[in-house]
Design an enzyme around this catalytic site. Structure first.
Site, PDB file in Angstrom:
ATOM      1  N   LYS A  88     -46.659  32.419   9.801  1.00 29.21           N
ATOM      2  CA  LYS A  88     -47.953  31.759  10.026  1.00 29.21           C
ATOM      3  C   LYS A  88     -48.188  31.657  11.535  1.00 29.21           C
ATOM      4  O   LYS A  88     -47.357  31.132  12.261  1.00 29.21           O
ATOM      5  CB  LYS A  88     -47.972  30.355   9.418  1.00 29.21           C
ATOM      6  CG  LYS A  88     -49.292  29.631   9.679  1.00 29.21           C
ATOM      7  CD  LYS A  88     -49.407  28.337   8.903  1.00 29.21           C
ATOM      8  CE  LYS A  88     -48.899  27.137   9.661  1.00 29.21           C
ATOM      9  NZ  LYS A  88     -49.744  26.736  10.805  1.00 29.21           N
TER      10      LYS A  88
ATOM     11  N   ASP B  97     -53.785  31.154  10.612  1.00 30.78           N
ATOM     12  CA  ASP B  97     -54.228  29.792  10.277  1.00 30.78           C
ATOM     13  C   ASP B  97     -55.222  29.292  11.318  1.00 30.78           C
ATOM     14  O   ASP B  97     -54.881  28.520  12.201  1.00 30.78           O
ATOM     15  CB  ASP B  97     -52.969  28.910  10.226  1.00 30.78           C
ATOM     16  CG  ASP B  97     -53.256  27.467   9.882  1.00 30.78           C
ATOM     17  OD1 ASP B  97     -54.350  27.171   9.379  1.00 30.78           O
ATOM     18  OD2 ASP B  97     -52.371  26.624  10.120  1.00 30.78           O
TER      19      ASP B  97
ATOM     20  N   LYS C 195     -58.448  28.078  10.350  1.00 32.45           N
ATOM     21  CA  LYS C 195     -59.264  27.033   9.695  1.00 32.45           C
ATOM     22  C   LYS C 195     -60.734  27.069  10.128  1.00 32.45           C
ATOM     23  O   LYS C 195     -61.259  26.109  10.698  1.00 32.45           O
ATOM     24  CB  LYS C 195     -58.696  25.641   9.987  1.00 32.45           C
ATOM     25  CG  LYS C 195     -57.257  25.430   9.528  1.00 32.45           C
ATOM     26  CD  LYS C 195     -56.830  23.990   9.729  1.00 32.45           C
ATOM     27  CE  LYS C 195     -55.406  23.721   9.308  1.00 32.45           C
ATOM     28  NZ  LYS C 195     -54.373  24.261  10.208  1.00 32.45           N
TER      29      LYS C 195
ATOM     30  N   ASP D 258     -67.936  26.529  10.177  1.00 28.54           N
ATOM     31  CA  ASP D 258     -69.166  26.687  10.969  1.00 28.54           C
ATOM     32  C   ASP D 258     -70.275  27.045   9.988  1.00 28.54           C
ATOM     33  O   ASP D 258     -70.068  26.988   8.764  1.00 28.54           O
ATOM     34  CB  ASP D 258     -68.951  27.794  12.034  1.00 28.54           C
ATOM     35  CG  ASP D 258     -69.834  27.596  13.261  1.00 28.54           C
ATOM     36  OD1 ASP D 258     -71.019  27.271  13.091  1.00 28.54           O
ATOM     37  OD2 ASP D 258     -69.338  27.777  14.377  1.00 28.54           O
TER      38      ASP D 258
ATOM     39  N   THR E  20     -53.705  16.817   6.028  1.00 32.72           N
ATOM     40  CA  THR E  20     -52.730  15.766   5.679  1.00 32.72           C
ATOM     41  C   THR E  20     -52.673  14.691   6.770  1.00 32.72           C
ATOM     42  O   THR E  20     -52.126  13.625   6.554  1.00 32.72           O
ATOM     43  CB  THR E  20     -51.315  16.351   5.452  1.00 32.72           C
ATOM     44  OG1 THR E  20     -51.047  17.291   6.471  1.00 32.72           O
ATOM     45  CG2 THR E  20     -51.200  17.025   4.112  1.00 32.72           C
TER      46      THR E  20
ATOM     47  N   ARG F 245     -40.448  23.642  11.797  1.00 39.68           N
ATOM     48  CA  ARG F 245     -39.269  23.184  12.541  1.00 39.68           C
ATOM     49  C   ARG F 245     -37.921  23.260  11.821  1.00 39.68           C
ATOM     50  O   ARG F 245     -36.920  23.551  12.478  1.00 39.68           O
ATOM     51  CB  ARG F 245     -39.542  21.766  13.081  1.00 39.68           C
ATOM     52  CG  ARG F 245     -40.553  21.806  14.223  1.00 39.68           C
ATOM     53  CD  ARG F 245     -41.210  20.484  14.446  1.00 39.68           C
ATOM     54  NE  ARG F 245     -42.078  20.111  13.336  1.00 39.68           N
ATOM     55  CZ  ARG F 245     -42.783  18.998  13.265  1.00 39.68           C
ATOM     56  NH1 ARG F 245     -42.709  18.122  14.250  1.00 39.68           N
ATOM     57  NH2 ARG F 245     -43.567  18.753  12.236  1.00 39.68           N
TER      58      ARG F 245
HETATM   59  O1  C5P Z   1     -42.686  22.065  11.555  1.00 41.25           O
HETATM   60  P1  C5P Z   1     -43.336  21.819  10.215  1.00 41.25           P
HETATM   61  O2  C5P Z   1     -42.514  22.325   9.046  1.00 41.25           O
HETATM   62  O3  C5P Z   1     -43.760  20.371  10.045  1.00 41.25           O
HETATM   63  O4  C5P Z   1     -44.644  22.718  10.269  1.00 41.25           O
HETATM   64  C1  C5P Z   1     -45.638  22.665   9.263  1.00 41.25           C
HETATM   65  C2  C5P Z   1     -46.764  23.599   9.629  1.00 41.25           C
HETATM   66  O5  C5P Z   1     -47.808  23.461   8.649  1.00 41.25           O
HETATM   67  C3  C5P Z   1     -47.416  23.303  10.981  1.00 41.25           C
HETATM   68  O6  C5P Z   1     -47.857  24.546  11.537  1.00 41.25           O
HETATM   69  C4  C5P Z   1     -48.597  22.430  10.621  1.00 41.25           C
HETATM   70  O7  C5P Z   1     -49.639  22.530  11.546  1.00 41.25           O
HETATM   71  C5  C5P Z   1     -49.013  23.030   9.269  1.00 41.25           C
HETATM   72  N1  C5P Z   1     -49.770  22.141   8.393  1.00 41.25           N
HETATM   73  C6  C5P Z   1     -49.308  20.923   7.960  1.00 41.25           C
HETATM   74  N2  C5P Z   1     -50.073  20.156   7.121  1.00 41.25           N
HETATM   75  C7  C5P Z   1     -51.284  20.580   6.727  1.00 41.25           C
HETATM   76  C8  C5P Z   1     -51.767  21.813   7.150  1.00 41.25           C
HETATM   77  C9  C5P Z   1     -50.971  22.576   7.994  1.00 41.25           C
HETATM   78  O8  C5P Z   1     -48.184  20.536   8.302  1.00 41.25           O
HETATM   79  N3  C5P Z   1     -51.997  19.867   5.879  1.00 41.25           N
END
Ligand code: C5P
Length: 236
Positions: A32, A59, A61, A64, A119, A211
């Protein structure tokens, strides 16, 4: 497409991204790419990653007016990404326009999904700031239903919502779910989290994991563990 783990590559430069990817000598994970890297490096980064053989979820998003989103999607479609997204809040017409823009002359197109409510948006903020006086769950399900009506392939949601989204939109409607952590890992800033195995059990089609893989001492081992837990040991 079958179930998969998508690595959230939240790096701010090509150098850091490729130093990470160079560790994967056997697998070609689904990646992603978000706004940070795309805005820093431009569309060329997508082409370079594709040339290395990875699938890409871009990603960005989009949100518009329909005409602008349609034209922007046509550009992204030419980049040959595998999955991209819009905000369902842009309305059904905007999502239909996005789909139209994304569809190539030969009828093929990348998968298109929608973000329902981020979220990071709490029910209180949604009601007070956005004046949406319904429960968060009701809004998520309504936006998912709109996404389905517009003809898109699925939504980004919490793994905890995947089951109800499929009840409303059908089992083939894709759920792409972030907020995944190993049972013995750090939650970080994510609040509503599940393990890869639990996400599978709840019906997620794709988990987006950042992460726990990118910051692991051994990212390749962490990726393999994630695949193994999510796919139930079927392929790894
Ligand atoms: O590091 P981590 O596992 O928390 O990364 C989650 C990824 O998913 C990040 O790129 C974050 O921006 C994305 N994301 C999220 N919740 C959402 C939409 C996208 O954590 N509702």
């Amino acid at each position: 497409m079958s179930k998969d783990v998508i690595i959230a590559c939240d790096f701010n430069s090509k150098k850091d991204l490729f130093a990470f990817l160079d560790q994967f000598t056997e697998e070609k994970p689904f990646l992603k790419i978000g706004m940070e890297l795309f805005y820093a490096e431009g569309p060329a980064i997508v082409k370079e990653i594709k040339a290395r053989g990875h699938k890409i979820f871009l990603d960005l998003k989009l949100h518009d007016i329909p005409n602008t989103v349609k034209k922007a999607m046509a550009v992204l479609s030419n980049l040959d990404v595998d999955l991209c997204n819009v905000h369902a809040a842009g309305t059904i017409s905007m999502m239909e326009a996005a789909l139209e823009g994304l569809t190539r002359p030969d009828g093929t197109r990348p998968l298109l999904i929608a973000v329902t409510q981020l979220t990071s948006t709490s029910e209180e903020r949604m009601q007070n700031d956005l004046l949406i006086n319904r429960s968060l769950n009701e809004v998520v399900l309504h936006y998912a239903a709109n996404t389905k009506i517009a003809g898109l392939d699925g939504v980004v949601c919490s793994p905890l919502e995947a089951g109800t989204v499929k009840e409303v939109c059908g089992k083939d409607f894709l759920t792409i779910t972030p907020g995944v952590r190993f049972a013995d890992g750090e939650a970080g800033d994510q609040v509503r989290i599940t393990t890869p195995a639990k996400a599978r059990e709840l019906g997620s089609d794709y988990i987006v994991v950042g992460r726990p893989i990118t910051q692991a001492d051994n990212p390749v081992a962490a990726y393999r563990r994630c695949m193994n837990e999510f796919l139930g040991g079927e392929t790894v």
